[in-house]
Design a protein around this motif. Structure first.
Motif, short mmCIF file in Angstrom:
data_model
loop_
_atom_site.label_atom_id
_atom_site.label_comp_id
_atom_site.label_asym_id
_atom_site.label_seq_id
_atom_site.Cartn_x
_atom_site.Cartn_y
_atom_site.Cartn_z
N ILE A 1 0.85 -1.19 0.00
CA ILE A 1 0.00 0.00 0.00
C ILE A 1 0.89 1.23 0.00
O ILE A 1 1.60 1.49 0.98
N SER A 2 0.86 1.98 -1.08
CA SER A 2 1.74 3.14 -1.20
C SER A 2 0.95 4.44 -1.10
O SER A 2 -0.23 4.49 -1.42
N GLN A 3 1.64 5.46 -0.67
CA GLN A 3 1.09 6.81 -0.61
C GLN A 3 2.00 7.72 -1.44
O GLN A 3 3.22 7.72 -1.22
N ASP A 4 1.43 8.44 -2.38
CA ASP A 4 2.22 9.34 -3.22
C ASP A 4 2.55 10.65 -2.51
O ASP A 4 1.82 11.07 -1.60
N VAL A 5 3.61 11.29 -2.97
CA VAL A 5 3.88 12.67 -2.59
C VAL A 5 2.87 13.53 -3.35
O VAL A 5 2.23 13.08 -4.30
N ASP A 6 2.72 14.77 -2.96
CA ASP A 6 1.85 15.70 -3.70
C ASP A 6 2.42 15.91 -5.10
O ASP A 6 3.64 15.92 -5.30
N ASN A 7 1.53 16.05 -6.06
CA ASN A 7 1.93 16.34 -7.45
C ASN A 7 2.93 15.31 -7.99
O ASN A 7 3.96 15.67 -8.56
N SER A 8 2.60 14.04 -7.84
CA SER A 8 3.51 12.96 -8.22
C SER A 8 3.42 12.55 -9.69
O SER A 8 4.22 11.72 -10.14
N LEU A 9 2.47 13.08 -10.43
CA LEU A 9 2.20 12.57 -11.77
C LEU A 9 3.42 12.55 -12.67
O LEU A 9 3.70 11.54 -13.33
N ASP A 10 4.18 13.63 -12.75
CA ASP A 10 5.35 13.66 -13.63
C ASP A 10 6.38 12.62 -13.20
O ASP A 10 7.00 11.96 -14.05
N ARG A 11 6.57 12.44 -11.91
CA ARG A 11 7.51 11.43 -11.42
C ARG A 11 7.02 10.03 -11.78
O ARG A 11 7.81 9.18 -12.17
N ARG A 12 5.73 9.81 -11.62
CA ARG A 12 5.16 8.51 -11.99
C ARG A 12 5.38 8.23 -13.47
O ARG A 12 5.83 7.14 -13.84
N LEU A 13 5.03 9.20 -14.30
CA LEU A 13 5.13 8.99 -15.75
C LEU A 13 6.57 8.73 -16.19
O LEU A 13 6.79 7.96 -17.13
N SER A 14 7.53 9.33 -15.53
CA SER A 14 8.93 9.18 -15.95
C SER A 14 9.45 7.76 -15.77
O SER A 14 10.38 7.37 -16.48
N VAL A 15 8.86 6.98 -14.86
CA VAL A 15 9.36 5.62 -14.62
C VAL A 15 8.26 4.56 -14.77
O VAL A 15 8.49 3.38 -14.44
N ARG A 16 7.10 4.96 -15.26
CA ARG A 16 5.99 4.02 -15.36
C ARG A 16 6.32 2.76 -16.14
O ARG A 16 5.96 1.65 -15.72
N PRO A 17 7.02 2.81 -17.28
CA PRO A 17 7.34 1.56 -18.00
C PRO A 17 8.11 0.56 -17.12
O PRO A 17 7.80 -0.64 -17.15
N ALA A 18 9.05 1.02 -16.35
CA ALA A 18 9.80 0.12 -15.47
C ALA A 18 8.92 -0.43 -14.36
O ALA A 18 9.03 -1.61 -13.98
N HIS A 19 8.04 0.41 -13.82
CA HIS A 19 7.11 -0.02 -12.78
C HIS A 19 6.18 -1.11 -13.32
O HIS A 19 5.99 -2.16 -12.68
N ILE A 20 5.62 -0.91 -14.50
CA ILE A 20 4.71 -1.87 -15.11
C ILE A 20 5.44 -3.16 -15.44
O ILE A 20 4.89 -4.26 -15.29
N GLU A 21 6.66 -3.07 -15.88
CA GLU A 21 7.44 -4.27 -16.21
C GLU A 21 7.61 -5.18 -15.00
O GLU A 21 7.50 -6.40 -15.10
N ARG A 22 7.85 -4.59 -13.83
CA ARG A 22 7.98 -5.39 -12.61
C ARG A 22 6.66 -6.08 -12.27
O ARG A 22 6.64 -7.23 -11.83
N LEU A 23 5.55 -5.38 -12.48
CA LEU A 23 4.24 -5.99 -12.23
C LEU A 23 3.96 -7.11 -13.23
O LEU A 23 3.42 -8.16 -12.86
N LYS A 24 4.35 -6.93 -14.48
CA LYS A 24 4.17 -7.97 -15.49
C LYS A 24 4.99 -9.21 -15.15
O LYS A 24 4.54 -10.34 -15.40
N THR A 25 6.15 -9.02 -14.57
CA THR A 25 6.96 -10.16 -14.15
C THR A 25 6.21 -10.97 -13.09
O THR A 25 6.13 -12.20 -13.18
N LEU A 26 5.66 -10.27 -12.09
CA LEU A 26 4.85 -10.97 -11.08
C LEU A 26 3.67 -11.69 -11.73
O LEU A 26 3.35 -12.83 -11.38
N GLN A 27 3.02 -11.02 -12.67
CA GLN A 27 1.88 -11.61 -13.36
C GLN A 27 2.29 -12.87 -14.12
O GLN A 27 1.63 -13.90 -14.04
N ASN A 28 3.38 -12.79 -14.86
CA ASN A 28 3.86 -13.93 -15.65
C ASN A 28 4.25 -15.10 -14.76
O ASN A 28 4.18 -16.26 -15.19
#
Length: 99
Positions: free
Chosen positions: A6-33
């Motif tokens: 369970i994570s809590q974002d900092v305020d105005n996190s969208l740009d930070r999220r978008l900058s690393v989203r592909p790597a974040h999703i890849e880790r989730l896909k690994t768990l899924q696979n």
């Protein structure tokens, strides 16, 4: 065992999220696979599936890990942590009852 990340974002996190989203999703896909991911997704900052520039306030991942320490290590290594998008992450054992 299952664990809730369970994570809590900092305020105005969208740009930070978008900058690393592909790597974040890849880790989730690994768990899924590996058949270990139960669910994953962000908490929109507004009552809308697509919050646009309002962004997100955090995320929830429920996945299987060997132990709490492994789940915590996985959470700590998330790209959203490294980018500063997450202010904090709590990892708890989770018991799925339904469905």
């Amino acid at each position: 065992m299952l664990y809730a990340v369970i994570s809590q974002d900092v305020d105005n996190s969208l740009d930070r999220r978008l900058s690393v989203r592909p790597a974040h999703i890849e880790r989730l896909k690994t768990l899924q696979n590996e058949g270990r991911l139960i669910l994953a997704g962000p908490h929109p900052a507004i009552d809308n599936v697509d919050p646009g520039e309002a962004g997100f306030t955090g995320s929830l991942v429920v996945a299987e890990f060997a132990c709490l320490e492994d789940a915590q290590a996985w959470a700590d290594a998330d790209p959203y942590m490294a980018s500063g998008a997450y202010a904090s992450v709590v990892v708890k054992p989770f018991k799925k009852v339904l469905p």
